[in-house]
Scaffold this motif. Structure first.
Motif, PDB file in Angstrom:
ATOM      1  N   HIS A  14      38.238 -11.607   0.630  1.00 15.71           N
ATOM      2  CA  HIS A  14      37.989 -12.901   0.821  1.00 15.71           C
ATOM      3  C   HIS A  14      36.572 -13.317   0.377  1.00 15.71           C
ATOM      4  O   HIS A  14      36.654 -14.231  -0.628  1.00 15.71           O
ATOM      5  CB  HIS A  14      38.219 -13.271   2.118  1.00 15.71           C
ATOM      6  N   GLY A  15      35.820 -12.786   0.629  1.00  7.77           N
ATOM      7  CA  GLY A  15      34.412 -13.160   0.604  1.00  7.77           C
ATOM      8  C   GLY A  15      34.053 -12.968  -0.853  1.00  7.77           C
ATOM      9  O   GLY A  15      33.477 -13.838  -1.481  1.00  7.77           O
ATOM     10  N   GLU A  37      37.217  -1.194  -4.042  1.00  5.46           N
ATOM     11  CA  GLU A  37      37.850   0.188  -4.071  1.00  5.46           C
ATOM     12  C   GLU A  37      39.247   0.074  -3.836  1.00  5.46           C
ATOM     13  O   GLU A  37      39.904   1.119  -4.146  1.00  5.46           O
ATOM     14  CB  GLU A  37      37.418   0.950  -2.763  1.00  5.46           C
ATOM     15  N   GLU A  38      39.910  -0.960  -3.526  1.00  2.00           N
ATOM     16  CA  GLU A  38      41.300  -1.366  -3.544  1.00  2.00           C
ATOM     17  C   GLU A  38      41.889  -1.276  -4.930  1.00  2.00           C
ATOM     18  O   GLU A  38      41.093  -1.910  -5.959  1.00  2.00           O
ATOM     19  CB  GLU A  38      41.668  -2.617  -2.720  1.00  2.00           C
ATOM     20  N   ARG A  45      44.216 -11.209   3.508  1.00  2.00           N
ATOM     21  CA  ARG A  45      44.675 -10.330   4.450  1.00  2.00           C
ATOM     22  C   ARG A  45      45.409 -10.769   5.618  1.00  2.00           C
ATOM     23  O   ARG A  45      46.112  -9.988   6.023  1.00  2.00           O
ATOM     24  CB  ARG A  45      43.146  -9.525   4.987  1.00  2.00           C
ATOM     25  N   LYS A  50      51.718 -10.453   9.299  1.00  2.00           N
ATOM     26  CA  LYS A  50      52.366 -11.633   9.671  1.00  2.00           C
ATOM     27  C   LYS A  50      53.386 -11.570   8.634  1.00  2.00           C
ATOM     28  O   LYS A  50      54.460 -10.610   8.603  1.00  2.00           O
ATOM     29  CB  LYS A  50      51.566 -12.995   9.317  1.00  2.00           C
ATOM     30  N   VAL A  83      31.441   1.878  -4.343  1.00  2.00           N
ATOM     31  CA  VAL A  83      30.117   1.979  -4.368  1.00  2.00           C
ATOM     32  C   VAL A  83      29.875   2.998  -3.307  1.00  2.00           C
ATOM     33  O   VAL A  83      29.903   2.986  -2.108  1.00  2.00           O
ATOM     34  CB  VAL A  83      29.290   0.550  -4.234  1.00  2.00           C
ATOM     35  N   THR A 110      31.514  -6.355   1.383  1.00  2.00           N
ATOM     36  CA  THR A 110      32.676  -5.367   1.759  1.00  2.00           C
ATOM     37  C   THR A 110      33.519  -5.193   2.923  1.00  2.00           C
ATOM     38  O   THR A 110      34.203  -4.011   3.315  1.00  2.00           O
ATOM     39  CB  THR A 110      31.770  -3.793   1.786  1.00  2.00           C
ATOM     40  N   ARG A 131      44.862  -2.882   7.848  1.00  2.00           N
ATOM     41  CA  ARG A 131      43.560  -3.416   7.260  1.00  2.00           C
ATOM     42  C   ARG A 131      43.991  -3.933   5.754  1.00  2.00           C
ATOM     43  O   ARG A 131      43.440  -4.875   5.589  1.00  2.00           O
ATOM     44  CB  ARG A 131      42.453  -2.659   7.338  1.00  2.00           C
ATOM     45  N   ASP A 278      32.621 -10.376   6.893  1.00  2.00           N
ATOM     46  CA  ASP A 278      32.851  -9.372   8.003  1.00  2.00           C
ATOM     47  C   ASP A 278      31.655  -8.622   8.355  1.00  2.00           C
ATOM     48  O   ASP A 278      31.429  -8.212   9.227  1.00  2.00           O
ATOM     49  CB  ASP A 278      34.114  -8.685   8.114  1.00  2.00           C
ATOM     50  N   GLU A 295      34.747 -12.249  11.911  1.00  2.00           N
ATOM     51  CA  GLU A 295      35.814 -11.381  11.368  1.00  2.00           C
ATOM     52  C   GLU A 295      36.702 -12.593  11.131  1.00  2.00           C
ATOM     53  O   GLU A 295      37.812 -12.833  11.793  1.00  2.00           O
ATOM     54  CB  GLU A 295      36.242 -10.214  12.064  1.00  2.00           C
ATOM     55  N   SER A 296      36.614 -13.716  10.356  1.00  2.00           N
ATOM     56  CA  SER A 296      37.722 -14.620   9.757  1.00  2.00           C
ATOM     57  C   SER A 296      37.387 -14.855   8.259  1.00  2.00           C
ATOM     58  O   SER A 296      36.356 -14.952   7.668  1.00  2.00           O
ATOM     59  CB  SER A 296      37.319 -15.874  10.826  1.00  2.00           C
ATOM     60  N   VAL A 297      38.415 -15.509   8.041  1.00  2.00           N
ATOM     61  CA  VAL A 297      38.439 -16.045   6.490  1.00  2.00           C
ATOM     62  C   VAL A 297      37.756 -17.096   6.251  1.00  2.00           C
ATOM     63  O   VAL A 297      36.683 -17.309   5.101  1.00  2.00           O
ATOM     64  CB  VAL A 297      40.026 -16.356   6.246  1.00  2.00           C
ATOM     65  N   TRP A 325      42.754 -18.527  13.090  1.00  2.00           N
ATOM     66  CA  TRP A 325      43.946 -19.000  13.450  1.00  2.00           C
ATOM     67  C   TRP A 325      44.742 -17.756  13.680  1.00  2.00           C
ATOM     68  O   TRP A 325      44.302 -16.559  13.214  1.00  2.00           O
ATOM     69  CB  TRP A 325      44.789 -19.895  12.410  1.00  2.00           C
TER      70      TRP A 325
HETATM   71  C1  LIG Z   1      45.797  -7.894   9.389  1.00  2.00           C
HETATM   72  C2  LIG Z   1      44.847  -8.933   9.439  1.00  2.00           C
HETATM   73  C3  LIG Z   1      44.951 -10.206   9.821  1.00  2.00           C
HETATM   74  C4  LIG Z   1      44.272 -11.024   9.773  1.00  2.00           C
HETATM   75  N1  LIG Z   1      44.467 -12.408  10.331  1.00  2.00           N
HETATM   76  C5  LIG Z   1      43.464 -13.219  10.408  1.00  2.00           C
HETATM   77  C6  LIG Z   1      43.705 -14.572  10.395  1.00  2.00           C
HETATM   78  O1  LIG Z   1      44.998 -14.909  10.852  1.00  2.00           O
HETATM   79  N2  LIG Z   1      42.628 -15.557  10.343  1.00  2.00           N
HETATM   80  C7  LIG Z   1      41.432 -15.379  10.123  1.00  2.00           C
HETATM   81  O2  LIG Z   1      40.671 -15.984   9.734  1.00  2.00           O
HETATM   82  N3  LIG Z   1      41.312 -14.007   9.639  1.00  2.00           N
HETATM   83  C8  LIG Z   1      42.209 -12.891   9.777  1.00  2.00           C
HETATM   84  N4  LIG Z   1      41.841 -11.563   9.333  1.00  2.00           N
HETATM   85  C9  LIG Z   1      40.511 -11.486   9.129  1.00  2.00           C
HETATM   86  C10 LIG Z   1      40.096 -11.739   7.744  1.00  2.00           C
HETATM   87  O3  LIG Z   1      40.990 -11.072   6.823  1.00  2.00           O
HETATM   88  C11 LIG Z   1      38.838 -11.283   7.426  1.00  2.00           C
HETATM   89  O4  LIG Z   1      37.761 -11.697   8.084  1.00  2.00           O
HETATM   90  C12 LIG Z   1      38.294 -11.376   5.915  1.00  2.00           C
HETATM   91  O5  LIG Z   1      39.083 -10.539   5.061  1.00  2.00           O
HETATM   92  C13 LIG Z   1      37.038 -11.116   5.571  1.00  2.00           C
HETATM   93  O6  LIG Z   1      36.370 -10.908   4.302  1.00  2.00           O
HETATM   94  P1  LIG Z   1      35.442 -10.082   3.569  1.00  2.00           P
HETATM   95  O7  LIG Z   1      35.395 -10.638   2.261  1.00  2.00           O
HETATM   96  O8  LIG Z   1      34.425  -9.910   4.530  1.00  2.00           O
HETATM   97  O9  LIG Z   1      36.343  -8.480   3.714  1.00  2.00           O
HETATM   98  P2  LIG Z   1      37.699  -8.150   3.242  1.00  2.00           P
HETATM   99  O10 LIG Z   1      38.660  -9.203   2.939  1.00  2.00           O
HETATM  100  O11 LIG Z   1      37.959  -7.041   4.058  1.00  2.00           O
HETATM  101  O12 LIG Z   1      37.197  -7.304   1.591  1.00  2.00           O
HETATM  102  C14 LIG Z   1      36.214  -6.126   1.512  1.00  2.00           C
HETATM  103  C15 LIG Z   1      36.726  -5.544   0.541  1.00  2.00           C
HETATM  104  O13 LIG Z   1      35.668  -4.614  -0.007  1.00  2.00           O
HETATM  105  C16 LIG Z   1      36.150  -3.164  -0.187  1.00  2.00           C
HETATM  106  N5  LIG Z   1      35.141  -2.262   0.175  1.00  2.00           N
HETATM  107  C17 LIG Z   1      34.639  -1.861   1.309  1.00  2.00           C
HETATM  108  N6  LIG Z   1      33.693  -0.820   0.906  1.00  2.00           N
HETATM  109  C18 LIG Z   1      33.655  -0.831  -0.426  1.00  2.00           C
HETATM  110  C19 LIG Z   1      32.725  -0.117  -1.166  1.00  2.00           C
HETATM  111  N7  LIG Z   1      31.769   0.774  -0.700  1.00  2.00           N
HETATM  112  N8  LIG Z   1      32.894  -0.141  -2.671  1.00  2.00           N
HETATM  113  C20 LIG Z   1      33.883  -1.097  -3.143  1.00  2.00           C
HETATM  114  N9  LIG Z   1      34.571  -1.672  -2.288  1.00  2.00           N
HETATM  115  C21 LIG Z   1      34.409  -1.730  -0.890  1.00  2.00           C
HETATM  116  C22 LIG Z   1      37.400  -3.030   0.964  1.00  2.00           C
HETATM  117  O14 LIG Z   1      38.333  -2.046   0.710  1.00  2.00           O
HETATM  118  C23 LIG Z   1      38.036  -4.549   0.873  1.00  2.00           C
HETATM  119  O15 LIG Z   1      38.838  -4.335  -0.199  1.00  2.00           O
HETATM  120  C24 LIG Z   1      42.780 -10.741   9.388  1.00  2.00           C
HETATM  121  C25 LIG Z   1      42.606  -9.678   9.019  1.00  2.00           C
HETATM  122  C26 LIG Z   1      43.522  -8.352   9.009  1.00  2.00           C
HETATM  123  C27 LIG Z   1      43.277  -7.087   8.512  1.00  2.00           C
END
Ligand SMILES: Cc1cc2nc3c(=O)[nH]c(=O)nc-3n(C[C@H](O)[C@H](O)[C@H](O)COP(=O)(O)OP(=O)(O)OC[C@H]3O[C@@H](n4cnc5c(N)ncnc54)[C@H](O)[C@@H]3O)c2cc1C
Length: 407
Positions: A14-15, A37-38, A45, A50, A83, A110, A131, A278, A295-297, A325
């Motif tokens: 997301h970020g 990495e995915e 997510r 859901k 990375v 990440t 996850r 996150d 930990e939220s979108v 939510w």
């Molecule tokens: C099942 C589930 C349900 C959720 N429901 C809600 C909800 O209803 N409402 C809400 O607000 N939030 C919800 N969340 C939380 C929300 O999805 C996260 O807060 C959000 O995805 C955080 O975004 P991010 O970019 O920080 O991390 P992420 O979206 O997790 O993205 C990080 C990415 O970095 C990758 N990565 C990690 N390490 C490395 C590396 N060394 N090199 C390359 N890539 C790497 C990971 O694999 C991942 O693809 C939920 C999460 C999950 C898992």
């Protein structure tokens, strides 16, 4: 292949996705790569526990943007790459496949990896975390042969999975170590409501219960509790939180530990390296200035925009009100603010009607709301949180009095 980008974003969730979008929206014309990495393009997510788990939403409908979007904006997607080290002096990262990629500015996005349960049987077939898409696809592949599911952890993700699997006809047991579900994030009224809902839907909810180990030879067959009782299960879901994926940055000298420390603009203690989402540890006004990880979108998206603003020369500090939510059964929970530090709570409405709110206060001021099937309260209550309003407690408890009139 280019091995240097003006902006390198590590983490395609997301970020990471939003940082790239926000940079182009702010007319950033340099090169941008999003490395993750995915194997997939960035996807949402929240649906994983859901509608995607329930089969109601196909994968292409949870992509954050279609493939053409990234190509049109000249945002390079480096998928399936991980990375492993960061060299802040050289402004370069190395990947697991042996490549070195240089950057002008690095955005670390990440997220985290699902925390694994530390007990015998944690690695048996049929034991899952929730996850990534790959995690949930593995669960979906086993659903046809699954009748009994044990969910370890009564947080949002465990409860959402429990609700969806119950809807799919599975017999679900939730095992929670605390004496109530959602203990880390919500007050007692909300916990009690969700406990009642899950039980009413047939979930066997075990509170104040700990796991000894997961039973089975190669496949999980059940969860043995510390009491000695065995909960039979063909599938075990472990929903006990995440570990922020920050090791390469911390190894490179960044301040932090449980997350990487950032300032109001997302900058880490290392030069030209930002962190968002996150994995980012930031001092929040909504937590009385304590350094927290959210930990939220909302948090991931808003931090991404803050960093894009800083990079494009229009800095504005991160001060967005947290919101979140959750969907379970036909319940829509919406939260605003952070309730963790509350010293009193006011119930607005009757949980038995399945539409009510809990307003959290600290020293008489509103700091957060949990709204259950009560979108109007959620929308109107936001101003009470941002304004730290001290409303009259009797009026606050009366659902007939709109929150907007109390601001
Ligand atoms: C099942 C589930 C349900 C959720 N429901 C809600 C909800 O209803 N409402 C809400 O607000 N939030 C919800 N969340 C939380 C929300 O999805 C996260 O807060 C959000 O995805 C955080 O975004 P991010 O970019 O920080 O991390 P992420 O979206 O997790 O993205 C990080 C990415 O970095 C990758 N990565 C990690 N390490 C490395 C590396 N060394 N090199 C390359 N890539 C790497 C990971 O694999 C991942 O693809 C939920 C999460 C999950 C898992």
């Amino acid at each position: 292949m280019t091995d240097h980008y003006d902006i390198l974003i590590v983490g395609a969730g997301h970020g990471g996705a939003q940082a790239a979008v926000a940079l182009r929206q702010r007319k950033f014309t340099g090169t941008i790569a999003v490395l993750g990495e995915e194997p997939e393009l960035p996807y949402e997510r929240p649906p994983l526990s859901k509608d995607y788990l329930g089969g109601d939403k196909p994968f292409d409908r949870i992509l954050i943007r279609p493939a053409a979007f990234w190509a049109e904006r000249e945002i390079t997607m480096l998928s399936g790459r991980r990375v492993i080290t960061v060299d802040p002096a050289a402004h370069a990262v190395t990947t697991e496949d042996g490549a070195t990629i240089g950057y002008g500015t690095l955005i670390w996005a990440t997220g985290g990896h699902a925390r694994k349960i530390d007990c015998r049987g944690h690695d048996l077939t049929g034991v899952h975390t929730v996850r990534s898409r790959a995690d949930v696809d593995r669960m979906i592949a086993e659903l046809a042969t699954t009748t009994k599911v044990a969910v370890i952890g009564g947080g949002y993700i465990g409860l959402e999975a429990a609700a969806m699997l119950t809807k799919l006809g599975k017999q679900v047991t939730v095992i929670e170590a605390q004496d109530r579900v959602l203990a880390r994030v919500a007050g007692e009224d909300l916990s009690r409501f969700f406990q009642d809902e899950h039980r009413a839907h047939g979930v066997d909810l075990r509170l104040a219960t700990t796991v000894d180990h997961i039973e089975g030879e190669t496949r999980a067959t059940g969860v043995r509790l510390s009491s000695g009782e065995v909960i039979p299960a063909d599938m075990v879901i472990v929903g006990i939180g995440i570990i922020p994926a920050v090791a390469p940055l911390i190894d490179a000298g960044a301040k932090g530990g449980n997350g990487v420390r950032i300032d109001d603009h997302g900058l880490t203690s290392l030069p030209d390296i930002y962190a968002i989402g996150d994995c980012a540890l930031h001092a929040s006004d909504f937590a009385d200035g304590a350094a927290i990880r959210l930990e939220s979108v909302q948090n991931a998206n808003d931090m991404a925009t803050v960093v894009a603003k800083a990079i494009t020369g229009t800095p504005a500090p991160y001060d967005a009100v947290p919101w979140f939510w959750s969907h379970q059964y036909d319940i829509k929970l919406q939260t605003v603010g952070l309730s963790i530090a509350h010293d009193s709570a006011v119930l607005r409405g009757d949980p038995a009607t399945r539409s009510f709110s809990v307003v959290y206060l600290k020293e008489g001021r509103v700091i957060a709301l949990d709204c259950v099937n009560a979108t109007k309260d959620y929308v109107q209550g936001r101003a009470l949180v941002t304004g730290r309003v001290s409303p009259d407690a009797i009026a606050l408890a009366d659902p007939a009095i709109p929150l907007k009139s109390l601001g």
